[in-house]
Design an enzyme around this catalytic site. Structure first.
Site: not given
Ligand code: GTR
Length: 401
Positions: A235, A239, A326, A377
């Site tokens: 996540s 990045k 998402w 996720h």
């Molecule tokens: C979320 C965010 C994502 C992702 C995620 C994470 O809230 O919108 O871009 O980075 O967090 O890091 O788990």
């Protein structure tokens, strides 16, 4: 600027890709993506030399200016490594080394721990997975007594891989109220706080920088001499892993686990998180200049397939999860497909097909690995198994144990 003819032909090609290639949803938006193999001045890039000398540096610079920001420092002149402790772990399966990386700059000192496990079951590890941990620090601190699927060290060392991890918060806080005063920003930023330039680095870039400093240490470790290094993150950590791999050519394999918006997912096609939303919710993650692109991403000079293209010819891996709308699995997979022409310049294949596979059908044949995991996720043992399968395929000599 592109000539109208080039723009028209690009629209044609992109429309063709989006509408005709089997497996791409017909309702996918027909958008024009920037072509990684056409420079800003409209020159078509047809060779590795042109890519490496002109287009790759141009893209790196565009990502600095418009997305992640410009690092205040690269490898600091004043940096030292200490090994704090060394002992056996996992019933003698591995050696654990606790290291500390310390950098000094105009604003003081930044010191952060790195935990490394080296398998004892091989003369030389097959590779070393460096993980940027963006969840609880206990994942690192309690890797043996309370192991989490996020970092399954026993599984990794059992399969002959070394693995290291640091906590992102030890390099820069994930805190939009901090105003870039703490962590690496406080030590190296010339103009902290409100006076920062629009292209000053954001927190994602700071974590990427931390991963590169961890690699500075890992390459000094005698047990890892000549061992390929993978950088992995989930996540927001994914990045950061991608931006690290794009800039740091010592990274042999870059792993994006569910990195989504501003990671592997195309900004122009996402049906999940958008550039506008991410900058509203996490204003500290990127350069301030990136915020200006929220209202019209079609005007951005880059898109995220070009971040993946910056990894070529090195290995890349993008993983999605079926219930992670998402992060938009379609936009993540399509970025892999659209990065492929750059891999082809090197005679390599991208993910090897244009249709996104379903769950549990990993694509490991090309230089860009991809899988979809069934579920939410997360970074799980199943994801790690696929990463090791892919690394085995590329790093284990044929016929070797
Ligand atoms: C979320 C965010 C994502 C992702 C995620 C994470 O809230 O919108 O871009 O980075 O967090 O890091 O788990």
């Amino acid at each position: 600027m592109k000539s109208p003819a080039i723009t028209r032909s690009l629209i044609g090609i992109v429309t063709l890709c989006f509408c005709v290639v089997p497996g791409f949803a017909v309702d996918a938006p027909a958008v024009e993506l920037p072509d990684p193999l056409v420079s800003r001045s409209g020159v078509r890039i047809g060779s590795v030399a042109q890519w490496e000398q002109a287009r790759r540096p141009e893209l790196l610079e565009l990502f600095r200016q418009h997305v992640y920001g410009r690092n205040a420092v690269e490898r600091p002149g004043d940096m030292r490594f200490e090994v704090i402790s060394t002992r056996d772990a996992f019933d003698g399966l591995a050696v654990r080394r606790q290291a500390r990386i310390t950098c000094a700059g105009p604003g003081g000192t930044l010191s952060f721990p790195l935990t490394l496990y080296i398998p004892k079951n091989r003369v030389r590890p097959l590779g070393c997975f460096l993980l940027i941990v963006n969840r609880s620090i206990k994942i690192v601190l309690e890797a043996e007594e309370n192991p989490q699927p996020f970092w399954p060290v026993r599984d990794l060392v059992s399969r002959g891989y070394a693995t290291a991890a640091f906590h992102n918060g030890d390099v820069a806080p994930d805190d939009k109220t901090d105003g870039f005063k703490s962590g690496v920003f406080g030590v190296f930023d010339a103009t902290p706080g409100a006076g920062r330039p629009a292209d000053a680095w954001g927190t994602i870039a700071a974590w990427s920088w931390g991963a590169s400093r961890a690699i500075d240490y890992l390459v000094t470790e005698p047990a890892l001499r000549g061992v390929p290094i993978a950088v992995a993150g989930h996540s927001r950590g994914g990045k950061a892993a991608l931006w690290c791999g794009a800039q740091d050519e010592r990274v042999a394999l870059t792993i994006s686990n569910n990195s989504g918006c501003s990671g592997a997912a195309l900004a122009r096609t996402t049906r999940g998180e958008t550039v506008k939303k991410i900058n509203t919710n996490f204003p500290h993650w990127f350069a301030r200049a990136y915020h200006a692109h929220g209202d019209d991403v079609s005007r951005m000079p880059v898109d995220q397939h070009e971040l993946l293209a910056l990894l070529a010819p090195r290995l890349a891996y993008v993983a999605s999860a079926s219930r992670d709308a998402w992060a938009d699995p379609d936009a993540e997979f399509r970025a892999c497909v659209e990065a492929s022409p750059v891999y082809r310049l090197y005679g390599l294949d991208g993910p090897g097909r244009t249709e996104r596979p379903g769950a549990a059908q990993p694509l490991h044949g090309g230089a860009i690995g991809y899988h979809m995991r069934d579920g939410k996720h997360d970074l799980t043992v199943e994801d790690w198994r696929y990463y090791m399968d892919f690394a085995d395929r590329h790093w284990r000599a044929p016929g070797a144990p």
